[in-house]
Design a protein around this motif. Structure first.
Motif, short mmCIF file in Angstrom:
data_model
loop_
_atom_site.label_atom_id
_atom_site.label_comp_id
_atom_site.label_asym_id
_atom_site.label_seq_id
_atom_site.Cartn_x
_atom_site.Cartn_y
_atom_site.Cartn_z
N LEU A 84 -5.51 -3.24 20.32
CA LEU A 84 -4.83 -3.22 21.62
C LEU A 84 -5.80 -2.81 22.71
CD1 LEU A 84 -1.62 -1.28 20.52
CD2 LEU A 84 -1.83 -3.76 20.85
N GLU A 85 -5.90 -3.60 23.75
CA GLU A 85 -6.71 -3.25 24.91
C GLU A 85 -5.76 -2.76 25.99
OE1 GLU A 85 -9.42 -6.41 25.94
OE2 GLU A 85 -10.13 -6.57 23.88
N THR A 86 -5.46 -1.48 25.94
CA THR A 86 -4.39 -0.93 26.78
C THR A 86 -4.69 -0.97 28.27
OG1 THR A 86 -5.17 1.35 26.66
CG2 THR A 86 -3.67 0.60 24.91
N GLN A 87 -5.96 -1.13 28.62
CA GLN A 87 -6.29 -1.23 30.03
C GLN A 87 -5.83 -2.58 30.60
OE1 GLN A 87 -8.36 -1.56 27.52
NE2 GLN A 87 -9.97 -3.04 27.97
N LEU A 88 -5.45 -3.51 29.73
CA LEU A 88 -5.04 -4.85 30.16
C LEU A 88 -3.55 -5.09 30.01
CD1 LEU A 88 -7.96 -6.91 28.55
CD2 LEU A 88 -7.81 -5.99 30.89
N GLN A 89 -2.81 -4.09 29.49
CA GLN A 89 -1.38 -4.28 29.28
C GLN A 89 -0.63 -2.98 29.47
OE1 GLN A 89 -2.25 -4.43 24.47
NE2 GLN A 89 -1.06 -6.04 25.33
N THR A 90 0.67 -3.11 29.68
CA THR A 90 1.51 -1.93 29.84
C THR A 90 1.76 -1.30 28.47
OG1 THR A 90 3.58 -3.12 29.53
CG2 THR A 90 2.70 -3.04 31.80
N PRO A 91 2.19 -0.04 28.43
CA PRO A 91 2.57 0.55 27.14
C PRO A 91 3.64 -0.26 26.42
CG PRO A 91 2.30 2.27 28.77
CD PRO A 91 2.21 0.96 29.51
N LYS A 92 4.59 -0.81 27.16
CA LYS A 92 5.63 -1.63 26.52
C LYS A 92 5.02 -2.88 25.90
CE LYS A 92 10.00 -4.08 27.25
NZ LYS A 92 9.59 -5.16 26.36
N GLU A 93 4.10 -3.53 26.60
CA GLU A 93 3.46 -4.72 26.03
C GLU A 93 2.67 -4.36 24.76
OE1 GLU A 93 2.78 -7.41 30.08
OE2 GLU A 93 1.33 -5.82 29.58
N SER A 94 2.01 -3.22 24.78
CA SER A 94 1.28 -2.78 23.58
C SER A 94 2.25 -2.52 22.44
CB SER A 94 0.47 -1.51 23.89
OG SER A 94 -0.57 -1.77 24.80
N ALA A 95 3.34 -1.79 22.73
CA ALA A 95 4.34 -1.50 21.70
C ALA A 95 4.98 -2.79 21.19
CB ALA A 95 5.41 -0.56 22.25
N ASP A 96 5.21 -3.75 22.07
CA ASP A 96 5.77 -5.04 21.65
C ASP A 96 4.82 -5.77 20.71
OD1 ASP A 96 8.05 -4.57 23.17
OD2 ASP A 96 7.49 -5.97 24.78
N ALA A 97 3.51 -5.66 20.96
CA ALA A 97 2.53 -6.30 20.07
C ALA A 97 2.57 -5.68 18.68
CB ALA A 97 1.12 -6.20 20.68
N HIS A 142 5.21 -4.15 17.39
CA HIS A 142 6.49 -4.58 16.83
C HIS A 142 6.38 -6.00 16.26
CE1 HIS A 142 10.69 -5.87 16.63
NE2 HIS A 142 10.99 -4.59 16.55
N ALA A 143 5.71 -6.87 16.99
CA ALA A 143 5.52 -8.25 16.51
C ALA A 143 4.72 -8.26 15.21
CB ALA A 143 4.81 -9.08 17.58
N LEU A 144 3.73 -7.39 15.09
CA LEU A 144 2.96 -7.27 13.85
C LEU A 144 3.88 -6.84 12.70
CD1 LEU A 144 0.27 -7.17 12.24
CD2 LEU A 144 0.06 -4.80 13.06
N LEU A 145 4.71 -5.84 12.95
CA LEU A 145 5.66 -5.39 11.93
C LEU A 145 6.59 -6.53 11.52
CD1 LEU A 145 6.50 -1.87 13.39
CD2 LEU A 145 5.50 -2.29 11.13
N THR A 190 6.01 -9.80 11.74
CA THR A 190 5.22 -10.79 11.00
C THR A 190 5.05 -10.38 9.55
OG1 THR A 190 4.01 -11.42 12.99
CG2 THR A 190 2.96 -11.94 10.90
N ARG A 191 4.93 -9.07 9.31
CA ARG A 191 4.74 -8.57 7.94
C ARG A 191 6.06 -8.35 7.21
NH1 ARG A 191 -0.66 -6.27 7.63
NH2 ARG A 191 -1.86 -7.67 8.96
N GLY A 192 7.17 -8.68 7.88
CA GLY A 192 8.48 -8.53 7.25
C GLY A 192 8.95 -7.10 7.14
N LEU A 193 8.45 -6.22 8.02
CA LEU A 193 8.76 -4.80 7.94
C LEU A 193 9.86 -4.37 8.91
CD1 LEU A 193 5.09 -3.62 7.49
CD2 LEU A 193 6.87 -3.71 5.74
N VAL A 194 10.26 -5.26 9.82
CA VAL A 194 11.38 -5.01 10.72
C VAL A 194 12.22 -6.27 10.82
CG1 VAL A 194 10.29 -3.19 12.08
CG2 VAL A 194 10.07 -5.57 12.82
#
Length: 183
Positions: free
Chosen positions: A159-172, A174-177, A179-183
């Motif tokens: 995550l390059e947090t200087q380029l995104q909001t905390p919500k966008e980082s958290a959403d990324a 969440h999307a990883l989770l 993709t892995r079938g964890l949520v």
């Protein structure tokens, strides 16, 4: 009640420099996961240091011990169906690898996320005043400045947090989770 993927636990290990945004992302992610009905625990590195690792310093050995303690708690929680979100600096690759291996040994999902905020951005954020104290000569051993930080070579997500909001980082994350079938 039928068993769903919600019963599956995992550890999301957020590693990065001080003031990179690890805890902020962890809290946003945890809020979203809880609102979806998941069991979530945030194991914040600073809180763990005050309680579980009280008395440890910042030598390499003490930092390793601290990371192993946090890793054990995360693995136990995750093995028992909790999503453990772990915002902790964990500066040494070998310490993080030992945590990964503990998870692998128990068949517990472990996702390492590099909060890859540049030190210049972290220094400007300086949430705890650490960079200012180091610059004033009042602090030594600051990770990423005068103490090493070994970034992950192959994180599940960066995550390059200087380029995104905390919500966008958290959403990324969440999307990883997802993709892995964890949520």
């Amino acid at each position: 009640m039928t068993t769903t993927s919600r019963a599956q636990g995992a550890t999301v290990w957020l590693t990065g420099l001080p003031s990179a945004g690890k805890t902020t992302i962890a809290r946003v992610l945890a809020g979203r996961l809880r609102s979806e009905g998941h069991r979530v625990e945030v194991l914040d590195g600073d809180e763990i240091r005050r309680f579980l690792s009280a008395g440890l310093g910042f030598s390499r050995a003490d930092r390793h011990t601290n990371v192993q303690r946090i890793g054990l708690v995360a693995e136990v929680l995750a093995r028992n169906g909790v999503l453990a979100v772990v915002p902790v600096i964990a500066p040494y690759a070998d310490s993080r690898e030992a945590v990964r291996k503990r998870h692998e040994a128990s068949g517990t999902p472990y996702l390492e996320v590099h909060v890859a905020t540049p030190v210049e951005v972290c220094s400007r954020r300086d949430v705890k005043g650490l960079y200012a104290r180091q610059a004033a000569g009042m602090l030594t051993g600051l990770t990423g400045v005068d103490d090493p930080y070994e970034p992950p070579l192959d994180p599940a997500l960066s995550l390059e947090t200087q380029l995104q909001t905390p919500k966008e980082s958290a959403d990324a994350v969440h999307a990883l989770l997802a993709t892995r079938g964890l949520v």
